[in-house]
Design a protein around this motif. Structure first.
Motif, PDB file in Angstrom:
ATOM      1  N   UNK A   7      48.151  36.005  57.409  1.00 13.46           N
ATOM      2  CA  UNK A   7      47.331  37.029  56.770  1.00 13.46           C
ATOM      3  C   UNK A   7      47.009  36.651  55.327  1.00 13.46           C
ATOM      4  N   UNK A   8      47.998  36.148  54.597  1.00 12.68           N
ATOM      5  CA  UNK A   8      47.780  35.758  53.200  1.00 12.68           C
ATOM      6  C   UNK A   8      46.808  34.588  53.116  1.00 12.68           C
ATOM      7  N   UNK A   9      46.991  33.597  53.989  1.00 16.95           N
ATOM      8  CA  UNK A   9      46.102  32.437  53.969  1.00 16.95           C
ATOM      9  C   UNK A   9      44.663  32.823  54.266  1.00 16.95           C
ATOM     10  N   UNK A  10      44.456  33.607  55.322  1.00 16.32           N
ATOM     11  CA  UNK A  10      43.096  33.987  55.704  1.00 16.32           C
ATOM     12  C   UNK A  10      42.475  34.938  54.691  1.00 16.32           C
ATOM     13  N   UNK A  11      43.280  35.828  54.110  1.00 14.29           N
ATOM     14  CA  UNK A  11      42.758  36.726  53.082  1.00 14.29           C
ATOM     15  C   UNK A  11      42.319  35.939  51.856  1.00 14.29           C
ATOM     16  N   UNK A  12      43.063  34.893  51.494  1.00 15.55           N
ATOM     17  CA  UNK A  12      42.684  34.048  50.359  1.00 15.55           C
ATOM     18  C   UNK A  12      41.377  33.330  50.640  1.00 15.55           C
ATOM     19  N   UNK A  15      38.619  35.880  50.359  1.00 23.67           N
ATOM     20  CA  UNK A  15      38.409  36.200  48.950  1.00 23.67           C
ATOM     21  C   UNK A  15      37.581  35.120  48.278  1.00 23.67           C
ATOM     22  N   UNK A  16      37.917  33.867  48.535  1.00 29.60           N
ATOM     23  CA  UNK A  16      37.157  32.762  47.944  1.00 29.60           C
ATOM     24  C   UNK A  16      35.705  32.790  48.415  1.00 29.60           C
ATOM     25  N   UNK A  17      35.498  33.130  49.680  1.00 31.19           N
ATOM     26  CA  UNK A  17      34.130  33.227  50.216  1.00 31.19           C
ATOM     27  C   UNK A  17      33.333  34.291  49.479  1.00 31.19           C
ATOM     28  N   UNK A  18      33.913  35.460  49.271  1.00 24.38           N
ATOM     29  CA  UNK A  18      33.186  36.555  48.615  1.00 24.38           C
ATOM     30  C   UNK A  18      32.924  36.266  47.143  1.00 24.38           C
ATOM     31  N   UNK A  19      33.861  35.609  46.473  1.00 25.89           N
ATOM     32  CA  UNK A  19      33.643  35.251  45.074  1.00 25.89           C
ATOM     33  C   UNK A  19      32.551  34.195  44.949  1.00 25.89           C
ATOM     34  N   UNK A  20      32.485  33.271  45.907  1.00 28.35           N
ATOM     35  CA  UNK A  20      31.408  32.276  45.893  1.00 28.35           C
ATOM     36  C   UNK A  20      30.052  32.943  46.109  1.00 28.35           C
ATOM     37  N   UNK A  21      29.999  33.925  46.995  1.00 23.89           N
ATOM     38  CA  UNK A  21      28.757  34.662  47.203  1.00 23.89           C
ATOM     39  C   UNK A  21      28.326  35.366  45.920  1.00 23.89           C
ATOM     40  N   UNK A  22      29.274  35.996  45.235  1.00 25.36           N
ATOM     41  CA  UNK A  22      28.953  36.695  43.988  1.00 25.36           C
ATOM     42  C   UNK A  22      28.453  35.721  42.927  1.00 25.36           C
ATOM     43  N   UNK A  23      29.004  34.505  42.905  1.00 26.90           N
ATOM     44  CA  UNK A  23      28.590  33.522  41.913  1.00 26.90           C
ATOM     45  C   UNK A  23      27.214  32.945  42.243  1.00 26.90           C
ATOM     46  N   UNK A  24      26.932  32.772  43.520  1.00 20.37           N
ATOM     47  CA  UNK A  24      25.650  32.185  43.912  1.00 20.37           C
ATOM     48  C   UNK A  24      24.500  33.186  43.843  1.00 20.37           C
ATOM     49  N   UNK A  25      24.822  34.480  43.971  1.00 23.62           N
ATOM     50  CA  UNK A  25      23.789  35.521  43.936  1.00 23.62           C
ATOM     51  C   UNK A  25      24.176  36.566  42.884  1.00 23.62           C
ATOM     52  N   UNK A 111      38.339  42.335  55.686  1.00 25.89           N
ATOM     53  CA  UNK A 111      38.198  43.477  54.790  1.00 25.89           C
ATOM     54  C   UNK A 111      38.973  43.273  53.496  1.00 25.89           C
ATOM     55  N   UNK A 112      40.166  42.687  53.609  1.00 23.26           N
ATOM     56  CA  UNK A 112      40.992  42.466  52.423  1.00 23.26           C
ATOM     57  C   UNK A 112      40.274  41.554  51.430  1.00 23.26           C
ATOM     58  N   UNK A 113      39.590  40.537  51.941  1.00 28.08           N
ATOM     59  CA  UNK A 113      38.844  39.636  51.059  1.00 28.08           C
ATOM     60  C   UNK A 113      37.772  40.366  50.276  1.00 28.08           C
ATOM     61  N   UNK A 114      37.059  41.274  50.953  1.00 23.72           N
ATOM     62  CA  UNK A 114      36.038  42.076  50.265  1.00 23.72           C
ATOM     63  C   UNK A 114      36.669  42.978  49.207  1.00 23.72           C
ATOM     64  N   UNK A 115      37.776  43.612  49.560  1.00 23.74           N
ATOM     65  CA  UNK A 115      38.395  44.578  48.652  1.00 23.74           C
ATOM     66  C   UNK A 115      38.939  43.889  47.404  1.00 23.74           C
TER      67      UNK A 115
END
Length: 262
Positions: A7-12, A15-25, A111-115
């Motif tokens: 769970x921790x690995x996949x949530x990380x 999280x990295x995916x969502x932060x990359x999206x925020x940085x690219x857009x 969901x945890x990654x988004x939150x």
């Protein structure tokens, strides 16, 4: 790997995916961030003297800066999580969630990654708006280190609560435009709270609307912590609202996520 490690690995990863999206857009984040900054400058430099005089403090713009900044910081969080609702809606409608369901990843990590990503963005936005407030004259000389820590904790708790609500709004929205509209109350509610004027200064019929909503006790608590004034029952009420909204948003989001994919 244990279930927790997975769970921790996949949530990380999420999280990295969502932060990359925020940085690219960044345009959506910047547009939402500009709203509280513009309101801060507008109410301080255009209405500051008049608002301060109307509150019985004389034409003192510096006093009104101290009053209005806590509300603007809460509004900043509300604006930031609107972007989360849009991001979640895009994931739900563009097919990526259906693809994630077929992969060997922890279901809750999506969901945890988004939150977590949204909470981090909210904190960064609050720091930026806070820096603008300090640049135009906001000071918090009476707050102790413990009060500063409590204020930061309250902001993080509000961000967590509003993020889970925004995630639920994004998941039930048919498209990004609807998600943005559904999350609009998270920006509007601070406008009808004690963010800009005291509740006692509002018309009698309107005071219950401003008093009995989640933003007013949170704003009053943050104002008391930063300015060294009394908090009263607002502190416990703000925490209770945050916990209730977090639980509600989590259960709502989990229920929608566990349904068959759209």
């Amino acid at each position: 790997m244990s279930s927790l490690s997975l769970a921790v690995r996949d949530s990380s990863t999420m999280l990295r995916r969502n932060l990359l999206h925020a940085r690219r857009y960044p345009s959506l984040t910047l547009n939402l961030l500009l709203t509280p900054i513009v309101l801060l400058l507008l109410f301080v430099y255009v209405f500051g003297d008049v608002m301060s005089a109307g509150m019985g403090g004389g034409a003192d713009r510096s006093a009104y800066i101290a009053y209005v900044v806590p509300g603007i910081l809460l509004m900043t969080i509300g604006g930031t999580v609107v972007g989360t609702a849009v991001s979640v809606s895009n994931d739900m409608t563009e097919g990526i969630i259906a693809r994630f369901r077929t992969m060997a990843i922890h279901r809750g990590s999506i969901l945890v990654g988004h939150v977590i990503g949204s909470v981090l963005q909210s904190v960064a936005s609050v720091l930026l708006v806070g820096a603008v407030a300090v640049a135009i004259g906001f000071r918090s000389a009476d707050a102790t280190a413990l009060e500063w820590l409590a204020a930061f904790g309250l902001l993080a708790l509000v961000a967590l609560a509003l993020t889970w609500i925004a995630v639920g709004m994004g998941m039930v929205s048919p498209n990004a435009e609807a998600a943005s509209n559904n999350a609009l109350p998270l920006i509007v509610l601070p406008l009808i709270s004690s963010a800009f004027v005291p509740v006692d200064a509002m018309p009698g019929w309107f005071q219950p609307i401003a008093q009995y909503q989640p933003f007013t006790p949170a704003i009053e608590t943050l104002r008391g912590l930063l300015l060294g004034s009394g908090i009263g029952y607002n502190g416990w009420l703000a925490v209770a609202w945050c916990v209730a909204l977090t639980v509600l948003g989590y259960l709502w989001s989990k229920s929608v996520f566990n349904r068959d994919p759209r």
